[in-house]
Design a protein around this motif. Sequence first.
Motif, PDB file in Angstrom:
ATOM      1  N   UNK A  85       0.800  -1.227   0.000  1.00  0.00           N
ATOM      2  CA  UNK A  85       0.000   0.000   0.000  1.00  0.00           C
ATOM      3  C   UNK A  85       0.834   1.278   0.000  1.00  0.00           C
ATOM      4  N   UNK A  86       1.979   1.269   0.694  1.00  0.00           N
ATOM      5  CA  UNK A  86       2.824   2.462   0.725  1.00  0.00           C
ATOM      6  C   UNK A  86       3.396   2.764  -0.656  1.00  0.00           C
ATOM      7  N   UNK A  87       3.639   1.711  -1.428  1.00  0.00           N
ATOM      8  CA  UNK A  87       4.127   1.918  -2.795  1.00  0.00           C
ATOM      9  C   UNK A  87       3.046   2.584  -3.641  1.00  0.00           C
ATOM     10  N   UNK A  88       1.806   2.165  -3.445  1.00  0.00           N
ATOM     11  CA  UNK A  88       0.692   2.793  -4.159  1.00  0.00           C
ATOM     12  C   UNK A  88       0.555   4.260  -3.760  1.00  0.00           C
ATOM     13  N   UNK A  89       0.706   4.536  -2.463  1.00  0.00           N
ATOM     14  CA  UNK A  89       0.613   5.919  -1.990  1.00  0.00           C
ATOM     15  C   UNK A  89       1.698   6.781  -2.628  1.00  0.00           C
ATOM     16  N   UNK A  90       2.911   6.230  -2.700  1.00  0.00           N
ATOM     17  CA  UNK A  90       4.001   6.957  -3.351  1.00  0.00           C
ATOM     18  C   UNK A  90       3.680   7.206  -4.818  1.00  0.00           C
ATOM     19  N   UNK A  91       3.228   6.166  -5.510  1.00  0.00           N
ATOM     20  CA  UNK A  91       2.924   6.297  -6.929  1.00  0.00           C
ATOM     21  C   UNK A  91       1.795   7.303  -7.173  1.00  0.00           C
ATOM     22  N   UNK A  92       0.757   7.246  -6.370  1.00  0.00           N
ATOM     23  CA  UNK A  92      -0.363   8.162  -6.547  1.00  0.00           C
ATOM     24  C   UNK A  92       0.074   9.608  -6.376  1.00  0.00           C
ATOM     25  N   UNK A  93       0.998   9.849  -5.445  1.00  0.00           N
ATOM     26  CA  UNK A  93       1.449  11.213  -5.176  1.00  0.00           C
ATOM     27  C   UNK A  93       2.474  11.717  -6.189  1.00  0.00           C
ATOM     28  N   UNK A  94       3.361  10.825  -6.639  1.00  0.00           N
ATOM     29  CA  UNK A  94       4.504  11.257  -7.447  1.00  0.00           C
ATOM     30  C   UNK A  94       4.398  10.892  -8.928  1.00  0.00           C
ATOM     31  N   UNK A  95       3.409  10.095  -9.293  1.00  0.00           N
ATOM     32  CA  UNK A  95       3.334   9.563 -10.659  1.00  0.00           C
ATOM     33  C   UNK A  95       3.428  10.648 -11.734  1.00  0.00           C
ATOM     34  N   UNK A  96       2.589  11.656 -11.644  1.00  0.00           N
ATOM     35  CA  UNK A  96       2.543  12.672 -12.705  1.00  0.00           C
ATOM     36  C   UNK A  96       3.847  13.453 -12.785  1.00  0.00           C
ATOM     37  N   UNK A  97       4.463  13.727 -11.642  1.00  0.00           N
ATOM     38  CA  UNK A  97       5.739  14.457 -11.634  1.00  0.00           C
ATOM     39  C   UNK A  97       6.844  13.623 -12.256  1.00  0.00           C
ATOM     40  N   UNK A  98       6.887  12.333 -11.910  1.00  0.00           N
ATOM     41  CA  UNK A  98       7.907  11.452 -12.481  1.00  0.00           C
ATOM     42  C   UNK A  98       7.727  11.328 -13.986  1.00  0.00           C
ATOM     43  N   UNK A 218      20.846   8.962  -3.033  1.00  0.00           N
ATOM     44  CA  UNK A 218      20.415   9.455  -1.727  1.00  0.00           C
ATOM     45  C   UNK A 218      18.965   9.062  -1.472  1.00  0.00           C
ATOM     46  N   UNK A 219      18.713   8.483  -0.303  1.00  0.00           N
ATOM     47  CA  UNK A 219      17.363   8.047   0.042  1.00  0.00           C
ATOM     48  C   UNK A 219      16.491   9.268   0.321  1.00  0.00           C
ATOM     49  N   UNK A 220      15.606   9.589  -0.606  1.00  0.00           N
ATOM     50  CA  UNK A 220      14.760  10.770  -0.438  1.00  0.00           C
ATOM     51  C   UNK A 220      13.408  10.432   0.175  1.00  0.00           C
ATOM     52  N   UNK A 221      13.037   9.160   0.193  1.00  0.00           N
ATOM     53  CA  UNK A 221      11.730   8.796   0.748  1.00  0.00           C
ATOM     54  C   UNK A 221      11.720   8.929   2.261  1.00  0.00           C
ATOM     55  N   UNK A 222      12.893   8.884   2.873  1.00  0.00           N
ATOM     56  CA  UNK A 222      12.990   9.060   4.318  1.00  0.00           C
ATOM     57  C   UNK A 222      12.934  10.529   4.718  1.00  0.00           C
ATOM     58  N   UNK A 223      13.015  11.421   3.736  1.00  0.00           N
ATOM     59  CA  UNK A 223      12.971  12.863   3.974  1.00  0.00           C
ATOM     60  C   UNK A 223      11.513  13.286   4.146  1.00  0.00           C
ATOM     61  N   UNK A 224      11.123  13.629   5.374  1.00  0.00           N
ATOM     62  CA  UNK A 224       9.734  13.974   5.652  1.00  0.00           C
ATOM     63  C   UNK A 224       9.317  15.282   4.965  1.00  0.00           C
ATOM     64  N   UNK A 225      10.291  16.069   4.498  1.00  0.00           N
ATOM     65  CA  UNK A 225       9.960  17.331   3.824  1.00  0.00           C
ATOM     66  C   UNK A 225       9.816  17.152   2.315  1.00  0.00           C
ATOM     67  N   UNK A 226      10.032  15.926   1.824  1.00  0.00           N
ATOM     68  CA  UNK A 226       9.997  15.695   0.382  1.00  0.00           C
ATOM     69  C   UNK A 226       8.565  15.795  -0.150  1.00  0.00           C
ATOM     70  N   UNK A 227       8.421  16.456  -1.286  1.00  0.00           N
ATOM     71  CA  UNK A 227       7.143  16.565  -1.992  1.00  0.00           C
ATOM     72  C   UNK A 227       7.427  16.403  -3.484  1.00  0.00           C
ATOM     73  N   UNK A 228       6.401  16.158  -4.287  1.00  0.00           N
ATOM     74  CA  UNK A 228       6.625  16.121  -5.734  1.00  0.00           C
ATOM     75  C   UNK A 228       7.257  17.412  -6.254  1.00  0.00           C
ATOM     76  N   UNK A 229       6.843  18.541  -5.714  1.00  0.00           N
ATOM     77  CA  UNK A 229       7.393  19.827  -6.153  1.00  0.00           C
ATOM     78  C   UNK A 229       8.881  19.927  -5.816  1.00  0.00           C
ATOM     79  N   UNK A 230       9.263  19.444  -4.630  1.00  0.00           N
ATOM     80  CA  UNK A 230      10.678  19.482  -4.229  1.00  0.00           C
ATOM     81  C   UNK A 230      11.500  18.549  -5.100  1.00  0.00           C
ATOM     82  N   UNK A 231      10.966  17.367  -5.375  1.00  0.00           N
ATOM     83  CA  UNK A 231      11.662  16.433  -6.258  1.00  0.00           C
ATOM     84  C   UNK A 231      11.882  17.068  -7.627  1.00  0.00           C
ATOM     85  N   UNK A 232      10.851  17.688  -8.159  1.00  0.00           N
ATOM     86  CA  UNK A 232      10.955  18.335  -9.460  1.00  0.00           C
ATOM     87  C   UNK A 232      12.029  19.414  -9.447  1.00  0.00           C
ATOM     88  N   UNK A 233      12.057  20.211  -8.384  1.00  0.00           N
ATOM     89  CA  UNK A 233      13.056  21.272  -8.276  1.00  0.00           C
ATOM     90  C   UNK A 233      14.464  20.705  -8.240  1.00  0.00           C
TER      91      UNK A 233
END
Length: 241
Positions: A85-98, A218-233
């Motif tokens: 389920x956590x993988x689905x949550x990640x995909x749902x949040x980050x899919x469009x940005x990726x 670098x493991x970014x999923x452990x970064x609680x401040x990570x967002x799709x916008x931050x990844x994109x930046x």
Amino acid sequence: MEREKQKAAERRRRTLIVAASVVCVLGLAAVIGIVAANVGKDDGSDSSGPVVAPSGAQGKDALAIPVGKDGAKSTLTVWEDFRCPACKAFEDAYRSTIHELTDAGKLKVEYHLATIIDGGMGGTGSRNAANAAACAQDVGKFPEYHDVLFQNQPPERDDAFAENSKLVDLSTKVEGLNTPAFLTCVDKGTHNSWVVKSNEAFQKGGFSGTPTVLLNGKNIYQDRTMTPAKLKQMVEEADQG
């Protein structure tokens, strides 16, 4: 006011992702002894056959399925389990940005498939779905089918993906995937041994759970401040040099 709404939405999204991750990892904590006991044992997988990597697989032992241009300046390494389920949550949040970043040639993604839910809860849905995804890679349809599998993920305890008929039915949602070659590959479990080897690499990698997401190592999923916008930046800054 609009800016505050956007910030609130980002906070809610991060909370959902973190919560799902906790559920996925802690949900398995109760059966971690079983997982450990099963390492190296037969989990019902047909691992006796030859290890057949999917077409275009890269990296050590050809265990990575690449998406995007090889020349991209940033690489996202993603370890996932199609039942998690956590993988689905990640995909749902980050899919469009990726997708946006890979389509623009700024990001390459290397997908690694794991089967920790099979090991913890029993069943073969993680393995069978991973095999089907590898079969889709052979047909050149991995990204599309990968997304369909997560968008149609059954509840964690429901081993629906163990049924090849379910995986074949979902393949009809991807134009051009439901071919004789794909059907034969799924039916025969052509890449089952490859999936087993991929999961062994995950177990030996010292990762805490799925998804594990690394940006340029670098493991970014452990970064609680990570967002799709931050990844994109981060990816766009790397692309600009």
